[in-house]
Motif scaffolding. Structure first.
Motif, PDB file in Angstrom:
ATOM      1  N   HIS A  37       0.842  -1.204   0.000  1.00  0.00           N
ATOM      2  CA  HIS A  37       0.000   0.000   0.000  1.00  0.00           C
ATOM      3  C   HIS A  37       0.873   1.248   0.000  1.00  0.00           C
ATOM      4  O   HIS A  37       1.780   1.371   0.803  1.00  0.00           O
ATOM      5  CB  HIS A  37      -0.954   0.009   1.193  1.00  0.00           C
ATOM      6  CG  HIS A  37      -2.055  -0.986   1.060  1.00  0.00           C
ATOM      7  ND1 HIS A  37      -3.207  -0.932   1.803  1.00  0.00           N
ATOM      8  CD2 HIS A  37      -2.175  -2.071   0.243  1.00  0.00           C
ATOM      9  CE1 HIS A  37      -3.994  -1.942   1.455  1.00  0.00           C
ATOM     10  NE2 HIS A  37      -3.397  -2.652   0.515  1.00  0.00           N
ATOM     11  N   HIS A  65     -13.262  -1.016  -5.003  1.00  0.00           N
ATOM     12  CA  HIS A  65     -12.713  -2.101  -5.809  1.00  0.00           C
ATOM     13  C   HIS A  65     -12.816  -3.424  -5.062  1.00  0.00           C
ATOM     14  O   HIS A  65     -12.655  -3.474  -3.845  1.00  0.00           O
ATOM     15  CB  HIS A  65     -11.248  -1.790  -6.127  1.00  0.00           C
ATOM     16  CG  HIS A  65     -10.680  -2.656  -7.193  1.00  0.00           C
ATOM     17  ND1 HIS A  65      -9.985  -3.820  -6.913  1.00  0.00           N
ATOM     18  CD2 HIS A  65     -10.718  -2.544  -8.542  1.00  0.00           C
ATOM     19  CE1 HIS A  65      -9.603  -4.380  -8.051  1.00  0.00           C
ATOM     20  NE2 HIS A  65     -10.035  -3.619  -9.059  1.00  0.00           N
ATOM     21  N   SER A  67     -10.912  -5.793  -4.748  1.00  0.00           N
ATOM     22  CA  SER A  67      -9.709  -6.245  -4.048  1.00  0.00           C
ATOM     23  C   SER A  67      -9.672  -5.756  -2.596  1.00  0.00           C
ATOM     24  O   SER A  67      -8.830  -6.193  -1.818  1.00  0.00           O
ATOM     25  CB  SER A  67      -8.460  -5.732  -4.785  1.00  0.00           C
ATOM     26  OG  SER A  67      -8.450  -4.316  -4.839  1.00  0.00           O
ATOM     27  N   ILE A  68     -10.586  -4.870  -2.250  1.00  0.00           N
ATOM     28  CA  ILE A  68     -10.587  -4.305  -0.900  1.00  0.00           C
ATOM     29  C   ILE A  68     -11.558  -5.098  -0.019  1.00  0.00           C
ATOM     30  O   ILE A  68     -12.691  -5.351  -0.428  1.00  0.00           O
ATOM     31  CB  ILE A  68     -10.976  -2.817  -0.949  1.00  0.00           C
ATOM     32  CG1 ILE A  68      -9.943  -2.048  -1.768  1.00  0.00           C
ATOM     33  CG2 ILE A  68     -11.128  -2.231   0.454  1.00  0.00           C
ATOM     34  CD1 ILE A  68     -10.315  -0.607  -2.049  1.00  0.00           C
ATOM     35  N   PRO A  69     -11.091  -5.517   1.167  1.00  0.00           N
ATOM     36  CA  PRO A  69     -11.989  -6.276   2.037  1.00  0.00           C
ATOM     37  C   PRO A  69     -13.280  -5.504   2.314  1.00  0.00           C
ATOM     38  O   PRO A  69     -13.241  -4.289   2.502  1.00  0.00           O
ATOM     39  CB  PRO A  69     -11.169  -6.431   3.329  1.00  0.00           C
ATOM     40  CG  PRO A  69      -9.744  -6.244   2.928  1.00  0.00           C
ATOM     41  CD  PRO A  69      -9.768  -5.309   1.752  1.00  0.00           C
ATOM     42  N   THR A  88      -6.700   2.611   2.694  1.00  0.00           N
ATOM     43  CA  THR A  88      -5.332   2.653   2.169  1.00  0.00           C
ATOM     44  C   THR A  88      -5.276   1.709   0.973  1.00  0.00           C
ATOM     45  O   THR A  88      -6.132   0.826   0.844  1.00  0.00           O
ATOM     46  CB  THR A  88      -4.296   2.188   3.210  1.00  0.00           C
ATOM     47  OG1 THR A  88      -4.532   0.806   3.509  1.00  0.00           O
ATOM     48  CG2 THR A  88      -4.372   3.016   4.487  1.00  0.00           C
ATOM     49  N   GLY A  89      -4.301   1.923   0.088  1.00  0.00           N
ATOM     50  CA  GLY A  89      -4.197   1.037  -1.072  1.00  0.00           C
ATOM     51  C   GLY A  89      -3.052   1.409  -1.975  1.00  0.00           C
ATOM     52  O   GLY A  89      -2.180   2.206  -1.604  1.00  0.00           O
ATOM     53  N   TRP A  90      -3.062   0.830  -3.165  1.00  0.00           N
ATOM     54  CA  TRP A  90      -1.962   1.047  -4.119  1.00  0.00           C
ATOM     55  C   TRP A  90      -2.447   1.455  -5.502  1.00  0.00           C
ATOM     56  O   TRP A  90      -1.643   1.863  -6.340  1.00  0.00           O
ATOM     57  CB  TRP A  90      -1.120  -0.219  -4.242  1.00  0.00           C
ATOM     58  CG  TRP A  90      -1.947  -1.456  -4.492  1.00  0.00           C
ATOM     59  CD1 TRP A  90      -2.418  -2.332  -3.550  1.00  0.00           C
ATOM     60  CD2 TRP A  90      -2.430  -1.926  -5.752  1.00  0.00           C
ATOM     61  NE1 TRP A  90      -3.156  -3.329  -4.137  1.00  0.00           N
ATOM     62  CE2 TRP A  90      -3.183  -3.101  -5.492  1.00  0.00           C
ATOM     63  CE3 TRP A  90      -2.312  -1.491  -7.082  1.00  0.00           C
ATOM     64  CZ2 TRP A  90      -3.821  -3.831  -6.505  1.00  0.00           C
ATOM     65  CZ3 TRP A  90      -2.939  -2.221  -8.091  1.00  0.00           C
ATOM     66  CH2 TRP A  90      -3.678  -3.378  -7.795  1.00  0.00           C
ATOM     67  N   GLY A  91      -3.754   1.323  -5.765  1.00  0.00           N
ATOM     68  CA  GLY A  91      -4.205   1.546  -7.142  1.00  0.00           C
ATOM     69  C   GLY A  91      -5.420   2.445  -7.247  1.00  0.00           C
ATOM     70  O   GLY A  91      -6.167   2.620  -6.281  1.00  0.00           O
ATOM     71  N   GLU A  92      -5.585   2.974  -8.444  1.00  0.00           N
ATOM     72  CA  GLU A  92      -6.736   3.828  -8.734  1.00  0.00           C
ATOM     73  C   GLU A  92      -7.869   2.982  -9.316  1.00  0.00           C
ATOM     74  O   GLU A  92      -7.622   1.977  -9.986  1.00  0.00           O
ATOM     75  CB  GLU A  92      -6.339   4.907  -9.747  1.00  0.00           C
ATOM     76  CG  GLU A  92      -5.212   5.805  -9.268  1.00  0.00           C
ATOM     77  CD  GLU A  92      -4.971   6.995 -10.201  1.00  0.00           C
ATOM     78  OE1 GLU A  92      -5.447   6.950 -11.362  1.00  0.00           O
ATOM     79  OE2 GLU A  92      -4.304   7.947  -9.767  1.00  0.00           O
TER      80      GLU A  92
HETATM   81  C1  SLL Z   1      -5.404  -1.624 -11.300  1.00  0.00           C
HETATM   82  N1  SLL Z   1      -7.619  -0.896 -11.960  1.00  0.00           N
HETATM   83  O1  SLL Z   1      -5.467  -2.782 -11.718  1.00  0.00           O
HETATM   84  C2  SLL Z   1      -6.694  -0.956 -10.919  1.00  0.00           C
HETATM   85  C3  SLL Z   1      -7.248  -1.642  -9.728  1.00  0.00           C
HETATM   86  C4  SLL Z   1      -7.110  -1.815  -7.306  1.00  0.00           C
HETATM   87  C5  SLL Z   1      -6.560  -1.134  -6.112  1.00  0.00           C
HETATM   88  C6  SLL Z   1      -6.641  -1.093  -8.534  1.00  0.00           C
HETATM   89  C7  SLL Z   1      -6.199  -2.774  -2.825  1.00  0.00           C
HETATM   90  C8  SLL Z   1      -6.217  -2.312  -1.435  1.00  0.00           C
HETATM   91  C9  SLL Z   1      -6.318  -3.448  -0.479  1.00  0.00           C
HETATM   92  C10 SLL Z   1      -6.071  -1.647  -3.839  1.00  0.00           C
HETATM   93  O2  SLL Z   1      -5.523  -0.589  -3.675  1.00  0.00           O
HETATM   94  N2  SLL Z   1      -6.650  -1.982  -4.992  1.00  0.00           N
HETATM   95  O3  SLL Z   1      -5.783  -4.514  -0.739  1.00  0.00           O
HETATM   96  O4  SLL Z   1      -6.996  -3.242   0.548  1.00  0.00           O
HETATM   97  O5  SLL Z   1      -4.393  -0.985 -11.193  1.00  0.00           O
END
Ligand code: SLL
Length: 162
Positions: A37, A65, A67-69, A88-92
């Motif tokens: 993150h 998204h 991917s988020i719990p 918190t996270g890493w992607g848009e």
């Molecule tokens: C990509 N379209 O593939 C985007 C999706 C998903 C971002 C981004 C996960 C956070 C978590 C998170 O930031 N997902 O695991 O709680 O780049």
């Protein structure tokens, strides 16, 4: 019930996201946040200058998204407080924001879409400089006006007695 004919009521609000990169000094990563993150962020719906909007907006569902719990979150209105989620996270990604109105309105829920922005791509140098001055905050906000067309009489009373 009867509708108030020929009347349109407008109520302004703001929705969007504010994101900040993790940084040891200005935005340290809290314990337990996964290694991958890179940002903390907030998505919100609120009144202009935080004016109360819960008299017409009852709850807001944020669909994040997958991917988020627990990615579908329902936020109940609290008087004078924004409807918001901190994450918190890493992607848009695109966030679906579903607005549920107070029952007196008899309005169906309505969905808005907002792109979570973490990165300052496409911003002018001036905008990037002001982001740096604000601890790297990436702000993506939209102004909107909710229109209530020929509201029912009891709802008209609620809308206009504030
Ligand atoms: C990509 N379209 O593939 C985007 C999706 C998903 C971002 C981004 C996960 C956070 C978590 C998170 O930031 N997902 O695991 O709680 O780049």
């Amino acid at each position: 019930g009867k509708r108030v004919k020929g009347v349109q009521i407008f109520r302004p609000f703001v929705y969007g996201t504010t994101a900040r990169p993790f940084d040891e000094k200005t935005n340290p990563k809290p314990p337990g946040v996964p290694d991958d993150h890179t940002h903390s962020w907030t998505v919100f719906v609120k009144g202009i200058d935080d004016v109360d909007i819960t008299y017409w907006l009852r709850r807001v569902q944020f669909k994040l998204h997958e991917s988020i719990p627990n990615h579908v979150r329902m936020i109940e209105g609290e008087k004078g407080k924004p409807f918001q989620i901190h994450e918190t996270g890493w992607g848009e990604f695109e966030i679906a924001i579903k607005l549920y109105y107070v029952p007196e309105s008899a309005e169906k829920p309505q969905t808005l879409y907002h792109h979570l922005r973490l990165h300052p791509y496409g911003r002018t140098e001036e905008e990037k400089e002001s982001m740096r001055l604000n601890g790297g905050q990436v702000i993506s906000w939209a102004y909107e006006e909710q229109i209530f067309n020929e509201p029912y009489e009891p709802f008209y009373e609620i809308l206009t007695s504030g």
